[in-house]
Scaffold this active site. Structure first.
Site, PDB file in Angstrom:
ATOM      1  N   LYS A 198     -28.076   6.114  43.864  1.00 29.99           N
ATOM      2  CA  LYS A 198     -28.260   4.529  44.258  1.00 29.99           C
ATOM      3  C   LYS A 198     -27.363   3.829  45.344  1.00 29.99           C
ATOM      4  O   LYS A 198     -26.123   3.797  44.610  1.00 29.99           O
ATOM      5  CB  LYS A 198     -28.983   3.667  43.030  1.00 29.99           C
ATOM      6  CG  LYS A 198     -29.513   2.336  43.759  1.00 29.99           C
ATOM      7  CD  LYS A 198     -29.290   0.884  44.276  1.00 29.99           C
ATOM      8  CE  LYS A 198     -27.734   0.188  44.214  1.00 29.99           C
ATOM      9  NZ  LYS A 198     -27.756  -0.545  45.483  1.00 29.99           N
ATOM     10  N   GLY A 251     -18.053  -0.104  41.364  1.00 30.85           N
ATOM     11  CA  GLY A 251     -18.036  -1.285  41.757  1.00 30.85           C
ATOM     12  C   GLY A 251     -17.830  -2.749  41.025  1.00 30.85           C
ATOM     13  O   GLY A 251     -16.305  -2.447  40.355  1.00 30.85           O
ATOM     14  N   SER A 252     -17.835  -3.862  41.440  1.00 27.93           N
ATOM     15  CA  SER A 252     -17.660  -5.454  40.329  1.00 27.93           C
ATOM     16  C   SER A 252     -17.297  -4.639  39.162  1.00 27.93           C
ATOM     17  O   SER A 252     -18.190  -4.788  38.029  1.00 27.93           O
ATOM     18  CB  SER A 252     -18.100  -6.441  41.212  1.00 27.93           C
ATOM     19  OG  SER A 252     -19.601  -6.391  40.624  1.00 27.93           O
ATOM     20  N   THR A 253     -16.549  -5.659  39.100  1.00 25.61           N
ATOM     21  CA  THR A 253     -15.824  -6.348  36.857  1.00 25.61           C
ATOM     22  C   THR A 253     -17.864  -6.617  36.585  1.00 25.61           C
ATOM     23  O   THR A 253     -18.097  -6.170  35.541  1.00 25.61           O
ATOM     24  CB  THR A 253     -14.795  -6.721  36.973  1.00 25.61           C
ATOM     25  OG1 THR A 253     -14.399  -6.028  36.600  1.00 25.61           O
ATOM     26  CG2 THR A 253     -15.335  -6.948  35.248  1.00 25.61           C
ATOM     27  N   GLY A 256     -20.494  -4.076  36.462  1.00 27.92           N
ATOM     28  CA  GLY A 256     -20.332  -3.253  35.005  1.00 27.92           C
ATOM     29  C   GLY A 256     -20.496  -3.945  34.211  1.00 27.92           C
ATOM     30  O   GLY A 256     -20.877  -2.843  33.488  1.00 27.92           O
ATOM     31  N   GLU A 274     -16.598   2.201  36.848  1.00 25.60           N
ATOM     32  CA  GLU A 274     -14.805   1.916  37.709  1.00 25.60           C
ATOM     33  C   GLU A 274     -15.233   0.777  38.209  1.00 25.60           C
ATOM     34  O   GLU A 274     -15.559   0.491  38.652  1.00 25.60           O
ATOM     35  CB  GLU A 274     -14.741   3.650  38.131  1.00 25.60           C
ATOM     36  CG  GLU A 274     -15.688   4.576  37.960  1.00 25.60           C
ATOM     37  CD  GLU A 274     -14.455   4.777  37.052  1.00 25.60           C
ATOM     38  OE1 GLU A 274     -12.555   4.556  36.908  1.00 25.60           O
ATOM     39  OE2 GLU A 274     -14.413   5.649  35.880  1.00 25.60           O
ATOM     40  N   CYS A 309     -10.053  -0.111  45.024  1.00 23.01           N
ATOM     41  CA  CYS A 309     -10.011  -0.666  44.311  1.00 23.01           C
ATOM     42  C   CYS A 309      -8.602  -0.558  43.693  1.00 23.01           C
ATOM     43  O   CYS A 309      -8.195  -2.141  42.827  1.00 23.01           O
ATOM     44  CB  CYS A 309     -11.029   0.193  43.465  1.00 23.01           C
ATOM     45  SG  CYS A 309     -10.474   1.514  43.643  1.00 23.01           S
ATOM     46  N   GLU A 409      -9.789 -10.688  42.206  1.00 23.88           N
ATOM     47  CA  GLU A 409      -9.803  -9.387  43.435  1.00 23.88           C
ATOM     48  C   GLU A 409     -10.215 -10.068  44.989  1.00 23.88           C
ATOM     49  O   GLU A 409     -11.470 -11.199  44.964  1.00 23.88           O
ATOM     50  CB  GLU A 409     -10.319  -8.646  42.865  1.00 23.88           C
ATOM     51  CG  GLU A 409     -10.455  -7.360  43.602  1.00 23.88           C
ATOM     52  CD  GLU A 409     -11.450  -6.133  42.884  1.00 23.88           C
ATOM     53  OE1 GLU A 409     -12.683  -6.532  42.555  1.00 23.88           O
ATOM     54  OE2 GLU A 409     -10.977  -5.180  43.336  1.00 23.88           O
TER      55      GLU A 409
END
Ligand code: NAD
Length: 506
Positions: A198, A251-253, A256, A274, A309, A409
Site C-alpha cells: 500500500k 512513515g510518521s511516528t 506508526g 520505521e 528520516c 521533525e
C-alpha cells in the site's frame, strides 16, 4: 541502460521520455490489473509543476478484502511459499534484473511523482539501482536461511524450522517510494510470504510496475498485490484485518503508533515500524577536517530536499568553532545544491513532495523565527519557482534545545545549529529527543568517537561521515524512531517465524 548511458541524456531527452510515458496505474490484485470496485479515482500531481500526472484507482475496503483473499489463497496454495528455494531465487534474480532494465521508467515515474532529481534516481547508487540490489540481496539469502537442530536429551530429537508468516502488508511513505517498497517487499517475498503493498497516496506511480515485474520474472499471481488509496481507509483496513499476519510500516511516528493500536484491536499481527527522526550531526572542535565535515553535514540535511528520516537536522557544533563552521556550511550549501527542474540532470534539489508539505515546512520556519532562532540561510520559496513546491535550503542559528525547530521533525531542507561546550553536553543535547534514528560524530579523538558511539541513542552512528549505506547495515532506530530494522539479514527474522518440533525417539 547503464548509469553511464543515463549521464548522456539531457533535460530535453528526459522531458521527451516523460511526455511519452503511459504509466500503468491500476492496482494489481490476484495477478490482474484492476480499477477500484467503487470506480472512484484520485489524482497524483507533479510537485515541480502542479500538473496532474496520472489518475489512480481510489481503493477502499472492498479492494482490500480482495487483495487479502488473493494473498492468502496464494500463500496457502504453496505456489510461492513452497516453491523450490533455488527456483524462488531465480525469480528474485530476474526480478532484480527487470528493475534495472526498467530503470528509466522508474526514474521518470518517481521524479514526476515526488520531485526527486533524476540524477538521484538513475545514478550508479541511485534509488533504482539500490532497489534492484535490495531484491538481489534478499534473493541471494533464500537458500541460506537454515533451521537448527538443538542439543536435547538422549531419546528426543528437537529441531527448529523457520517458516514464512503468511500475508505481509507493506505500508510505505512517499520520500523513497520505490526503494522503501523494495526494502519491505523483498525480504517478505524471499522467505515465502505473500505481500500486499500500500504505497503512500502522494507517490503511487512505481508500485504497480514493481509488482508487474515480479510477475514477469515468474512470480505467481496473488503473491504480490498492490492496493492504492488513503491511509485512513485502505491502510487502516489492512492494519486492522484479521487475516493479515504482519504490518511492515515506514512513515510518521504518529501513524506508526496507530499500527500497534490496530494490531492490538485485531489479531495481534506482528508489527514493525520505521518512523521519524531528528538526527544530530555533532561537530567537535577536533574534527579532522572542518571542510569535509561541513560538506557531509550539508548533504546530511539537504539531500533528498531534507525529506529523509535520517536527515541530520540538528547540527550540534562546539561553540569554539561555531562561526567558522556556519560560514563553511553556508558556502558548501551554495556550491552543492542547484535548485531546479528535477528532470534536468544539473538539478540537485527539486521541489518538496507536495504543496501541503511546502506549507508545513514554511510554517516550521515561521515558528522558528517567532521563537527567536536566527535565520542565516534560505527560509523562503526560491525566486522564480512559484509553480512548484520548492523551499530553499534553510539554516537557523541561536537555537536552544527547547525550541520546536530543535525538537520536531520538519521533513524538509531545514537545519538548526545548537552550540555545545563539552562532549558530555553534546551527548546530553543529542539524546534529549523522542527520536533516535541516526547520529553523526566528527572527531579525530578515538576515545571520543567510541564513547559517543556507545552513548548516543541512535540505531545508526556515523563517525567522520554521514549517510554511508550498505545492504548489510541494519536500518532502523531507537526510541520513537521505530521498532524494526530494514535491509540486513536480521529483517528476514521479522517476516518469518520459528516452529519448534519434538520427535520422541524412545
Ligand atoms: P505517514 O505516516 O503520513 O504515511 C505513511 C504511510 O501510512 C502512507 O502509506 C499512508 O497512506 C499510511 N497511513 C496514514 N495514515 C494511516 C492510518 N491511519 N492507517 C494506516 N495507514 C496509514 O508518513 P509520510 O508522510 O508518508 O512519510 C514521512 C514520514 O516517514 C516521516 O516521519 C519520516 O521520518 C518517516 N520515514 C521513516 C523512515 C525510516 O526508515 N525510519 C524512512 C522514510 C520515512
Amino acid at each position: 541502460m547503464s548509469a553511464e548511458q543515463f549521464q548522456r541524456l539531457t533535460r530535453e531527452d528526459f522531458h521527451q521520455q516523460a511526455a511519452a510515458l503511459r504509466p500503468e496505474t491500476r492496482m494489481l490484485i490476484d495477478g490482474k490489473l484492476v480499477n477500484a470496485k467503487s470506480g472512484k479515482n484520485f489524482e497524483t500531481v507533479n510537485p515541480a509543476s502542479d500538473e496532474v500526472v496520472a489518475t489512480i484507482p481510489l481503493g477502499d475496503v472492498e479492494d482490500v478484502e480482495l487483495a487479502v483473499a488473493s494473498a492468502r489463497k496464494a500463500f496457502k496454495s504453496g505456489v510461492w511459499s513452497r516453491m523450490e528455494p533455488r527456483a524462488r531465487m531465480e525469480v528474485m534474480y530476474r526480478f532484480a534484473d527487470l528493475i534495472s532494465e526498467n530503470a528509466l521508467q522508474f526514474g521518470l515515474l518517481e521524479s514526476l511523482d515526488v520531485g526527486k532529481p533524476i540524477v538521484d534516481l538513475l545514478g550508479a547508487n541511485g534509488d533504482v539501482a539500490a532497489a534492484a540490489l535490495t531484491v538481489r540481496y534478499f534473493g541471494e539469502a533464500i537458500d541460506k536461511i537454515e533451521g537448527t537442530v538443538t542439543t536435547t536429551a538422549a531419546d528426543t530429537f528437537h529441531y527448529i524450522l523457520r517458516q514464512p508468516l503468511g500475508v505481509v502488508v507493506s505500508i510505505t511513505p512517499w520520500n523513497y517510494p520505490l526503494l522503501i517498497a523494495a526494502w519491505k517487499v523483498a525480504p517478505a517475498l524471499a522467505v515465502g510470504n505473500s505481500v500486499i503493498l500500500k504505497p503512500a497516496e502522494q507517490s503511487p506511480l512505481s508500485a504497480t510496475l514493481l509488482a508487474q515485474l515480479f510477475m514477469e520474472a515468474g512470480g505467481p499471481a496473488g503473491v504480490f498485490n498492490v492496493v492504492h488509496g488513503p491511509g485512513g481507509t485502505v491502510g487502516k483496513t489492512l492494519a486492522l484485518h484479521m487475516d493479515v499476519d504482519k504490518i511492515s510500516f515506514t512513515g510518521s511516528t504518529a501513524v506508526g503508533k496507530l499500527m500497534m493500536v490496530y494490531s492490538g484491536q485485531s489479531n495481534l499481527k506482528r508489527v514493525t515500524v520505521e518512523t521519524g527522526g531528528k538526527s544530530p550531526q555533532i561537530i567537535t572542535a577536533n574534527a579532522p577536517d572542518l571542510d569535509i565535515a561541513a560538506q557531509f553535514a550539508v548533504s546530511g540535511i539537504y539531500a533528498n530536499k531534507g525529506e529523509m528520516c535520517s536527515a541530520g537536522s540538528r547540527l550540534l557544533v562546539d561553540a569554539r568553532i561555531h562561526d567558522e563552521f556556519v560560514a563553511r556550511f553556508a558556502a558548501k550549501t551554495k556550491a552543492t545544491f542547484t535548485i531546479g527542474d528535477p528532470l534536468d540532470p544539473a538539478t540537485t534539489m527539486g521541489p518538496l513532495v507536495s504543496r501541503k508539505q511546502q506549507k508545513s515546512v514554511l510554517s516550521s520556519i515561521d515558528i522558528a523565527k517567532q521563537e527567536g532562532a536566527q535565520l542565516v540561510l534560505g527560509g523562503r520559496t526560491p525566486a522564480g519557482f512559484d509553480s512548484g513546491a520548492y523551499v530553499e535550503p534553510t539554516l537557523f542559528i541561536d537555537v536552544h534545545p527547547g525550541m520546536r525547530i530543535a525538537r520536531e521533525e520538519v521533513f524538509g531542507p531545514v537545519a538548526a545549529v545548537l552550540p555545545f561546550k563539552t562532549i558530555d553536553e553534546a551527548v546530553q543535547i543529542a539524546n534529549d529527543s523522542i527520536y533516535g534514528l541516526a547520529a553523526g560524530i566528527w572527531t579525530a579523538d578515538i576515545r571520543t568517537a567510541h564513547k559517543m558511539a556507545r552513548d548516543l541513542d541512535a540505531g545508526v552512528i556515523w563517525v567522520n561521515c554521514y549517510d554511508l549505506s550498505d545492504m548489510t547495515q541494519p536500518w532502523g532506530g531507537f526510541k520513537q524512531s521505530g521498532t524494526g530494522r530494514d535491509k540486513c539479514l536480521e529483517t528476514l527474522l521479522t517476516v518469518s517465524q520459528t516452529k519448534s518440533v519434538w520427535i520422541n525417539l524412545g
